[in-house]
Write a protein that holds these residues in place. Structure first.
Motif, PDB file in Angstrom:
ATOM      1  N   VAL A  39      41.170  41.073  39.319  1.00 53.71           N
ATOM      2  CA  VAL A  39      41.443  40.093  38.288  1.00 53.71           C
ATOM      3  C   VAL A  39      41.781  38.768  38.979  1.00 53.71           C
ATOM      4  O   VAL A  39      42.505  38.758  39.979  1.00 53.71           O
ATOM      5  N   GLY A  40      41.194  37.685  38.470  1.00 54.71           N
ATOM      6  CA  GLY A  40      41.482  36.370  39.015  1.00 54.71           C
ATOM      7  C   GLY A  40      42.402  35.609  38.077  1.00 54.71           C
ATOM      8  O   GLY A  40      42.170  35.597  36.863  1.00 54.71           O
ATOM      9  N   LEU A  41      43.469  35.031  38.607  1.00 53.83           N
ATOM     10  CA  LEU A  41      44.392  34.257  37.778  1.00 53.83           C
ATOM     11  C   LEU A  41      44.393  32.812  38.254  1.00 53.83           C
ATOM     12  O   LEU A  41      44.682  32.540  39.427  1.00 53.83           O
ATOM     13  N   VAL A  42      44.052  31.891  37.353  1.00 53.01           N
ATOM     14  CA  VAL A  42      44.040  30.477  37.706  1.00 53.01           C
ATOM     15  C   VAL A  42      44.829  29.707  36.654  1.00 53.01           C
ATOM     16  O   VAL A  42      44.336  29.460  35.552  1.00 53.01           O
ATOM     17  N   GLY A  43      46.066  29.407  36.980  1.00 51.55           N
ATOM     18  CA  GLY A  43      46.911  28.614  36.095  1.00 51.55           C
ATOM     19  C   GLY A  43      46.991  27.176  36.611  1.00 51.55           C
ATOM     20  O   GLY A  43      46.201  26.771  37.467  1.00 51.55           O
ATOM     21  N   GLU A  44      47.969  26.442  36.104  1.00 58.21           N
ATOM     22  CA  GLU A  44      48.065  25.028  36.457  1.00 58.21           C
ATOM     23  C   GLU A  44      48.221  24.823  37.970  1.00 58.21           C
ATOM     24  O   GLU A  44      47.563  23.983  38.571  1.00 58.21           O
ATOM     25  N   ASN A  45      49.103  25.646  38.564  1.00 54.30           N
ATOM     26  CA  ASN A  45      49.339  25.540  40.003  1.00 54.30           C
ATOM     27  C   ASN A  45      48.091  25.769  40.827  1.00 54.30           C
ATOM     28  O   ASN A  45      47.780  24.999  41.736  1.00 54.30           O
ATOM     29  N   GLU A  46      47.400  26.870  40.509  1.00 54.95           N
ATOM     30  CA  GLU A  46      46.185  27.192  41.255  1.00 54.95           C
ATOM     31  C   GLU A  46      45.156  26.072  41.105  1.00 54.95           C
ATOM     32  O   GLU A  46      44.482  25.707  42.064  1.00 54.95           O
ATOM     33  N   MET A  47      45.031  25.557  39.874  1.00 51.12           N
ATOM     34  CA  MET A  47      44.066  24.488  39.638  1.00 51.12           C
ATOM     35  C   MET A  47      44.374  23.276  40.521  1.00 51.12           C
ATOM     36  O   MET A  47      43.487  22.699  41.139  1.00 51.12           O
ATOM     37  N   LYS A  48      45.674  22.924  40.554  1.00 53.74           N
ATOM     38  CA  LYS A  48      46.100  21.743  41.306  1.00 53.74           C
ATOM     39  C   LYS A  48      45.768  21.904  42.791  1.00 53.74           C
ATOM     40  O   LYS A  48      45.316  20.973  43.448  1.00 53.74           O
ATOM     41  N   ASN A  49      45.972  23.141  43.316  1.00 60.72           N
ATOM     42  CA  ASN A  49      45.794  23.366  44.746  1.00 60.72           C
ATOM     43  C   ASN A  49      44.422  23.929  45.125  1.00 60.72           C
ATOM     44  O   ASN A  49      44.207  24.304  46.279  1.00 60.72           O
ATOM     45  N   LYS A  70      43.230  48.200  41.907  1.00 60.15           N
ATOM     46  CA  LYS A  70      43.511  49.555  42.354  1.00 60.15           C
ATOM     47  C   LYS A  70      44.850  49.596  43.077  1.00 60.15           C
ATOM     48  O   LYS A  70      45.700  50.430  42.789  1.00 60.15           O
ATOM     49  N   THR A  71      45.036  48.673  44.019  1.00 59.30           N
ATOM     50  CA  THR A  71      46.247  48.694  44.842  1.00 59.30           C
ATOM     51  C   THR A  71      47.374  47.893  44.214  1.00 59.30           C
ATOM     52  O   THR A  71      48.537  48.097  44.549  1.00 59.30           O
ATOM     53  N   GLY A  72      47.039  46.955  43.326  1.00 61.22           N
ATOM     54  CA  GLY A  72      48.060  46.090  42.755  1.00 61.22           C
ATOM     55  C   GLY A  72      48.384  44.880  43.639  1.00 61.22           C
ATOM     56  O   GLY A  72      49.144  44.010  43.241  1.00 61.22           O
ATOM     57  N   ASP A  73      47.793  44.839  44.850  1.00 65.77           N
ATOM     58  CA  ASP A  73      48.042  43.725  45.775  1.00 65.77           C
ATOM     59  C   ASP A  73      47.563  42.405  45.195  1.00 65.77           C
ATOM     60  O   ASP A  73      46.548  42.346  44.518  1.00 65.77           O
ATOM     61  N   GLN A  74      48.315  41.335  45.509  1.00 66.27           N
ATOM     62  CA  GLN A  74      47.937  40.005  45.060  1.00 66.27           C
ATOM     63  C   GLN A  74      47.884  39.053  46.235  1.00 66.27           C
ATOM     64  O   GLN A  74      48.678  39.164  47.159  1.00 66.27           O
ATOM     65  N   GLU A  75      46.930  38.125  46.218  1.00 66.14           N
ATOM     66  CA  GLU A  75      46.886  37.116  47.282  1.00 66.14           C
ATOM     67  C   GLU A  75      46.356  35.801  46.719  1.00 66.14           C
ATOM     68  O   GLU A  75      45.644  35.780  45.723  1.00 66.14           O
ATOM     69  N   LEU A  76      46.763  34.704  47.363  1.00 69.41           N
ATOM     70  CA  LEU A  76      46.292  33.378  46.960  1.00 69.41           C
ATOM     71  C   LEU A  76      45.176  32.976  47.911  1.00 69.41           C
ATOM     72  O   LEU A  76      45.402  32.858  49.115  1.00 69.41           O
ATOM     73  N   ILE A  77      43.946  32.794  47.396  1.00 69.46           N
ATOM     74  CA  ILE A  77      42.862  32.438  48.312  1.00 69.46           C
ATOM     75  C   ILE A  77      41.984  31.352  47.718  1.00 69.46           C
ATOM     76  O   ILE A  77      42.061  31.041  46.537  1.00 69.46           O
TER      77      ILE A  77
END
Lengths: 455, 455
Positions: free
Chosen positions: B419-429, B438-445
């Protein structure tokens, strides 16, 4: 066994290997795009309950349904009087409780309701299957033809329309077919019918406008007059349908003048504005057109309607669809909105064939055929073939030891790319004579080289 | 529109996305092997002329044909007397001149004769399509089911049999299904019928022997007695059917003793010897068995007969076929020999499902779903999606801005991988929060990293 003529029912077709490869190219291109947008495949049976099909496609549609004769004693429940009445339409329902699928939309609505607990909304599905209609067969119109439908149901978001327009754009770009995409909104048409004082005649108006491209504005007006649309209303309709300018200009004119007094009409304008707003941010191959004369015949559309046509060939629409708000209502599930488009594989095939759009390698078949020189060579070739096939290369050995000319002729007819010749000498030296059938070049190589070359 | 229950005719099925993916895996595996052996695809229409179908499958088969009610006034050519006679079988031919395909073999024979000038012999074709039979629906038996047929016609060479046994071996190896392959020759059965003095009863003998696996030797004998096979003949048959030893030993016993006085029988033995000779040189996964009790019910086989069964599950044959010498004779083309086998996709599916043979990734669907946070984010995500899809990755944006939980639930139900999450912060950066479902792991890329990871 009985002796027969070899023929098939009129309006149906066999597909030979050359056609199959091309058709599969179209299906694969379409399927790949559908899946890339997150749509999943389903299939429904060829036969549906007659009650599922009847009354869904208008009187004309009912007449064109293929019905299946009941098995066993199909006359069991029918009285002599009923039969002798010879009311074939009424009698049909006793003789037949099943029919062949007429399109993929009604079976999809039935599917959604039947499998409500097995699917998650919004449900994004695609379906590529044949449909059957007892239409009069004519050039380009068949009694068995293939539809490729993509629908999302259970979401009101305009993003779904955006996505489906992207899908249309992408598929025709990938197929190399140049199209125009026309868009309208049924609510704008409702609104127009309202403001010209013919709100209750929206269906005949829609049906008439829908023929604008085929028969021209004059005949459209004639048809409306026949259907009881007042002369005044028809006169008022003309400048509206003939509106010119940019999308924005047309929509503004509708919003601020023409549809000022129609709430539903202005709702349609509003959505069109938002839709074209989204579309502008995308890098589409084709800029969609806002076209007030686009109506689409089918009753069930309630919002956006979409159609794509070839700009290289006059052949009717290659793809069409729109937003429907109550498709599953027939099966007892109300207030579920969806949007879908359908691609006509047969017309797309015709355009691609006529305009030479198939990539060259769509015609390739077996990559290499080995010539049959007799039993000793056969056994040698069988083990070579096993190795070659392991690498995924399509390979065969001619099954009979007949004249070389006959074997080469077979390879030619089948468009085989290479022929392998392994006689006594080659067997002794562990080599293969490889002949390129296009250039005629021949070379002596070892198996590993051959596999590398053909992979 | 009329209101309806959402249901389908008994014996038919809908296929949901999860089933479709698995079925397509089976079809693709089969198709890939067919093509690797040089077979080309054809398709024939669902409907055939009734005259093409009737009289080809025995009385039982005629009864099980689905017939299409003629369009228009289907009673036009029928007199009152004919109707009131209520002879439903006779009347059927007036009411219906078309029927649904019952198998792929008779349509193939019709196809070959009809397209004689468009094909080259030997003609190697495969065909994967549904067939319809008005059988009593029961567990594992459907009224619409899929056959996968592969045939070569116009060649007497035993290499064709060899090739088709290789195909069977390869397909089940690739599917991971453990099978046994049994082989016999109809001419040996003819020879046996001859030497036990019942040459004219070969059909009932074949039909009875064919049930050996299902009902056991005792009931087979009973059935033969009922069909008028003499007690002496049945007694003489027992040691023959019970023959033991290696393939060579059995074939020698038949050649030198049992079939000494049957020319056709010895011809069959001779071919079996040659066939097993070829097979020994191949590196097959499964060693085929020579089985005198294999008969195969269908009339048209004249030489080698072949059947494959699961050894992990009792479910009837998964694949069967053989050599026929006069299939096209019905349509006026004589003396064209062919050999073909048919794979039952539905039974193969059942074995794979029960025995957990589907590879894990057969269940995957959309690779990444983007969460919908509202209009500004939508537009940003649409351009990200365009880039991601360009790399062939299956991607979607949830169409409605609803609670995150609902959106995540949809992703879960659909088995989405990321799942990809793009909110205001992600948009700005210019970043994306990527969550592995599956693993529940999250990363910012960044987008490029995401594409590389998901490709």
């Amino acid at each position: 066994m009985a002796k027969n003529e070899a023929s098939i029912p009129k309006g149906t077709r066999d597909f030979l290997p050359g056609e199959m490869v091309k058709r599969n190219y179209i299906f694969k291109t379409i399927r790949t795009v559908f899946e890339r947008f997150g749509y999943l495949p389903i299939e429904t049976p060829a036969m549906e309950q007659a009650s599922t099909l009847t009354g869904k496609y208008g009187e004309e549609g009912d007449r064109l349904l293929f019905r299946i004769l009941n098995s066993g004693n199909y006359l069991a429940g029918v009285s002599d009087d009923e039969i002798l009445e010879r009311n074939v339409n009424k009698l049909k329902t006793s003789l037949s409780d099943k029919g062949l699928r007429y399109d993929l939309t009604v079976p999809f609505a039935r599917f959604v309701v039947q499998h409500l607990n097995e699917i998650t909304f919004p449900f994004k599905r695609y379906q590529i299957q044949p449909v059957w209609r007892a239409d009069k067969p004519q050039k380009g119109r068949y009694r068995e033809f293939f539809q490729c439908d993509v629908d999302v149901i259970g979401s009101n978001s305009l993003l779904n329309e955006v996505e489906q327009i992207q899908i249309i754009d992408e598929i025709f770009k990938n197929l190399g077919i140049r199209i125009m995409i026309r868009i309208n909104d049924r609510r704008i048409l409702f609104g127009i019918a309202e403001v010209i004082g013919e709100a209750d005649k929206i269906i005949p108006i829609t049906i008439a406008i829908d023929k604008h491209d085929k028969i021209g504005p004059h005949k459209v007006n004639e048809e409306m007059a026949v259907k009881g649309i007042s002369e005044k209303a028809i006169r008022e309709l003309q400048p509206i349908l003939g509106l010119t300018g940019s999308v924005e200009e047309k929509l503004n004119e509708l919003e601020n003048k023409i549809l000022l007094c129609s709430r539903i009409g202005r709702k349609g304008v509003d959505e069109m504005k938002r839709l074209f707003g989204y579309l502008k941010t995308l890098n589409l191959e084709v800029d969609p057109i806002f076209d007030l004369t686009l109506a689409r015949g089918l009753d069930y559309y309630t919002g956006t309607i979409i159609e794509a046509n070839s700009i290289e060939m006059k052949i009717g629409s290659l793809c069409g669809g729109g937003r429907y708000d109550d498709l599953t209502g027939i099966f007892g599930l109300n207030d579920v909105s969806g949007v879908g488009v359908s691609f006509g594989a047969d017309r797309i095939y015709d355009v691609m064939e006529k305009k030479d759009k198939f990539p060259e390698d769509t015609t390739s078949t077996t990559t290499i055929m080995f010539v049959n020189f007799g039993e000793k060579e056969e056994i040698h070739c069988l083990s070579l073939l096993a190795e070659i096939r392991k690498s995924g290369i399509k390979a065969e050995l001619f099954p009979d030891k007949v004249r070389l000319k006959k074997q080469m002729n077979y390879a030619n007819q089948k468009n085989v790319e290479y022929v392998g010749l392994v006689g006594e000498n080659e067997m002794k030296n562990g080599l293969i004579t490889l002949k390129n059938m296009k250039t005629g070049d021949q070379e002596l190589i070892i198996l590993e080289e051959l596999i590398e070359k053909l992979s």
